[in-house]
Scaffold this motif. Structure first.
Motif, mmCIF file in Angstrom:
data_model
loop_
_atom_site.group_PDB
_atom_site.id
_atom_site.type_symbol
_atom_site.label_atom_id
_atom_site.label_comp_id
_atom_site.label_asym_id
_atom_site.label_seq_id
_atom_site.Cartn_x
_atom_site.Cartn_y
_atom_site.Cartn_z
ATOM 1 N N GLY A 1 0.807 -1.212 0.000
ATOM 2 C CA GLY A 1 0.000 0.000 0.000
ATOM 3 C C GLY A 1 0.841 1.263 0.000
ATOM 4 O O GLY A 1 0.400 2.331 -0.459
ATOM 5 N N GLU A 2 2.061 1.169 0.500
ATOM 6 C CA GLU A 2 2.978 2.308 0.519
ATOM 7 C C GLU A 2 3.136 2.928 -0.873
ATOM 8 O O GLU A 2 3.196 4.150 -1.030
ATOM 9 N N GLU A 3 3.188 2.064 -1.901
ATOM 10 C CA GLU A 3 3.442 2.544 -3.256
ATOM 11 C C GLU A 3 2.268 3.331 -3.823
ATOM 12 O O GLU A 3 2.445 4.415 -4.400
ATOM 13 N N VAL A 4 1.049 2.823 -3.677
ATOM 14 C CA VAL A 4 -0.094 3.526 -4.256
ATOM 15 C C VAL A 4 -0.396 4.807 -3.480
ATOM 16 O O VAL A 4 -0.890 5.789 -4.048
ATOM 17 N N ILE A 5 -0.073 4.838 -2.198
ATOM 18 C CA ILE A 5 -0.223 6.073 -1.422
ATOM 19 C C ILE A 5 0.708 7.149 -1.972
ATOM 20 O O ILE A 5 0.307 8.308 -2.169
ATOM 21 N N LYS A 6 1.957 6.774 -2.248
ATOM 22 C CA LYS A 6 2.907 7.720 -2.842
ATOM 23 C C LYS A 6 2.401 8.217 -4.199
ATOM 24 O O LYS A 6 2.479 9.419 -4.504
ATOM 25 N N GLN A 7 1.911 7.292 -5.024
ATOM 26 C CA GLN A 7 1.427 7.667 -6.351
ATOM 27 C C GLN A 7 0.243 8.617 -6.254
ATOM 28 O O GLN A 7 0.122 9.564 -7.042
ATOM 29 N N ALA A 8 -0.638 8.384 -5.311
ATOM 30 C CA ALA A 8 -1.793 9.258 -5.140
ATOM 31 C C ALA A 8 -1.350 10.672 -4.763
ATOM 32 O O ALA A 8 -1.836 11.662 -5.331
ATOM 33 N N ILE A 9 -0.410 10.779 -3.846
ATOM 34 C CA ILE A 9 0.092 12.089 -3.419
ATOM 35 C C ILE A 9 0.768 12.800 -4.582
ATOM 36 O O ILE A 9 0.587 14.010 -4.791
ATOM 37 N N GLU A 10 1.545 12.052 -5.377
ATOM 38 C CA GLU A 10 2.218 12.644 -6.541
ATOM 39 C C GLU A 10 1.219 13.171 -7.567
ATOM 40 O O GLU A 10 1.527 14.093 -8.332
ATOM 41 N N ASN A 11 0.011 12.595 -7.599
ATOM 42 C CA ASN A 11 -1.022 13.012 -8.542
ATOM 43 C C ASN A 11 -2.030 13.978 -7.917
ATOM 44 O O ASN A 11 -3.107 14.203 -8.471
ATOM 45 N N ASP A 12 -1.649 14.550 -6.770
ATOM 46 C CA ASP A 12 -2.504 15.530 -6.075
ATOM 47 C C ASP A 12 -3.870 14.961 -5.712
ATOM 48 O O ASP A 12 -4.878 15.675 -5.701
ATOM 49 N N ILE A 13 -3.904 13.683 -5.425
ATOM 50 C CA ILE A 13 -5.133 13.023 -4.969
ATOM 51 C C ILE A 13 -5.144 13.051 -3.444
ATOM 52 O O ILE A 13 -4.127 12.748 -2.806
ATOM 53 N N GLU A 14 -6.261 13.411 -2.871
ATOM 54 C CA GLU A 14 -6.346 13.488 -1.418
ATOM 55 C C GLU A 14 -6.275 12.088 -0.810
ATOM 56 O O GLU A 14 -7.014 11.191 -1.207
ATOM 57 N N VAL A 15 -5.388 11.940 0.172
ATOM 58 C CA VAL A 15 -5.242 10.674 0.894
ATOM 59 C C VAL A 15 -5.753 10.891 2.314
ATOM 60 O O VAL A 15 -5.272 11.762 3.035
ATOM 61 N N VAL A 16 -6.724 10.097 2.702
ATOM 62 C CA VAL A 16 -7.317 10.201 4.036
ATOM 63 C C VAL A 16 -6.991 8.919 4.801
ATOM 64 O O VAL A 16 -7.414 7.831 4.411
ATOM 65 N N VAL A 17 -6.209 9.052 5.878
ATOM 66 C CA VAL A 17 -5.817 7.888 6.676
ATOM 67 C C VAL A 17 -6.757 7.753 7.864
ATOM 68 O O VAL A 17 -6.882 8.673 8.676
ATOM 69 N N LEU A 18 -7.415 6.617 7.960
ATOM 70 C CA LEU A 18 -8.315 6.333 9.075
ATOM 71 C C LEU A 18 -7.551 5.522 10.116
ATOM 72 O O LEU A 18 -7.115 4.408 9.826
ATOM 73 N N PRO A 19 -7.367 6.044 11.309
ATOM 74 C CA PRO A 19 -6.614 5.318 12.337
ATOM 75 C C PRO A 19 -7.245 3.964 12.620
ATOM 76 O O PRO A 19 -8.472 3.808 12.570
#
Length: 277
Positions: free
Chosen positions: A93-111
Motif C-alpha cells: 500500500g505504501e506505493e499507491v499512497i505515494k502515487q496518489a500524493i504525486e497526482n494531487d489526490i487526497e489521501v485520508v488515513v483512518l486510524p
C-alpha cells in the motif's frame, strides 16, 4: 474532480477492533482495493458490506497501481485495506499512497489497529523512542548484516517475523545483539494470543521445545552499553567518515574499504550510502 483514497486500518485478529468510521467509509466508497480479496471478503461479509473488490498486492502493484490512480483521477473514491492492520506498514500500500500524493489526490488515513504498536505497548520495554524494522531479509547473510547495523541501536527495535524463520532469527540476534530482553508476540488479539517476555536465550529454549505457529512481532531491547571508540571519526556516520577520508586524498574505493574494515560492515551497505560522493 479527483476522488479520495481512504487508507483503512482493519482488525489484526479480533473483528471488534474495527472502527465505526472505517465501517462507514467501506460502505460508501466506489471500490475497495484489498491485499487478498479471499481474506478480505470474509471481513466484508461479516459486516454485511457489499462493494466492488479488487486485488492490490506485492505481485501486481506496478500494474494495478496505475489502474487505481486512474480510477481516483476519474472521480471514484477508493478504500485501501490490507490483510490485517494498517496498509502501508511492511505492505505494498505504501506505493499507491505515494502515487496518489504525486497526482494531487487526497489521501485520508483512518486510524486503526497496528500490530507493531500494539506489541510495543504491551512489551514492558521502553516506548519513548523506537525503531521499526519490519521483516528482516530472508537471506541468511543479508539478515545478519542488517542485525550488525542495528547492534548499537539504543532505541527499542520492532521486527516482524514468520514462523518458519523465527528460530534462525532468534539465534542470529543472540549472536550479534547479545542476550537482551525481548517480547515475542504471537497471534495478537486472536483467541490464542500469546506474549512471551524473557531474554533472547530463554525464548530460544522455549521454541526449541515446541512447534512454531502463527505470525510474530518481536520487540527487542535497545543497546544499553557504551560504544568503544576505535578511531577519531567514531562520531561520524558511515557516509561522513568516507567523505572525511576522501578530503585527505584517499580514493573513494580505499575510503570505503577502510570504513568497512574498521566498522565490520559489508561493502555494499557503505557503497549505497556514498554513491553521489
Amino acid at each position: 474532480m479527483s476522488g479520495k483514497l481512504y487508507v483503512c486500518g482493519t482488525p489484526i485478529g479480533n473483528l471488534e477492533d474495527i472502527t465505526y468510521r472505517t465501517l462507514r467509509v467501506l460502505n460508501e466508497v466506489d471500490l475497495i482495493a484489498a491485499e487478498d480479496t479471499r481474506h478480505s471478503i470474509k471481513l466484508l461479509n461479516h459486516f454485511e458490506i457489499s462493494k466492488p473488490l479488487t486485488s492490490y498486492h506485492e505481485y501486481n502493484k506496478d500494474n494495478k497501481g496505475g489502474y487505481l490512480i486512474n480510477k481516483l483521477l476519474s472521480g471514484e473514491n477508493i478504500a485501501l485495506i490490507s490483510d490485517a492492520g494498517m496498509p502501508g506498514i511492511s505492505d505494498p500500500g505504501e506505493e499507491v499512497i505515494k502515487q496518489a500524493i504525486e497526482n494531487d489526490i487526497e489521501v485520508v488515513v483512518l486510524p486503526g489497529p497496528t500490530a507493531s504498536i500494539t506489541a510495543l505497548i504491551g512489551s514492558g520495554l521502553e516506548t519513548g523512542k523506537f525503531a521499526f524494522e519490519g521483516f528482516l531479509d530472508r537471506d541468511k547473510k543479508r539478515r545478519r548484516a542488517q542485525l550488525e547495523e542495528l547492534q548499537y541501536e539504543k532505541r527499542t527495535i520492532i521486527f516482524y517475523e514468520s514462523p518458519h524463520r523465527l528460530k534462525d532469527t532468534l539465534k542470529d540476534m543472540l549472536k550479534i545483539l547479545g542476550n537482551r530482553s525481548i517480547s515475542i508476540n504471537r497471534e495478537l488479539t486472536k483467541k490464542y494470543q500469546e506474549i512471551i517476555r524473557k531474554d533472547i536465550q530463554g525464548c530460544i529454549e522455549i521454541f526449541n521445545e515446541r512447534e512454531v505457529k502463527g505470525e510474530f512481532v518481536l520487540i527487542v531491547e535497545g543497546f544499553k552499553g557504551e560504544v568503544e571508540k576505535v578511531c577519531e571519526y567514531d562520531d561520524l556516520n558511515d557516509r561522513e567518515y568516507v567523505a572525511k577520508l576522501m578530503e585527505k586524498g584517499i580514493s573513494k574505493k580505499d575510503a570505503i574499504k577502510t570504513v568497512c574494515k574498521e566498522r565490520k560492515l559489508k561493502k555494499d551497505i557503505v557503497y549505497k550510502q556514498v554513491l553521489d560522493l
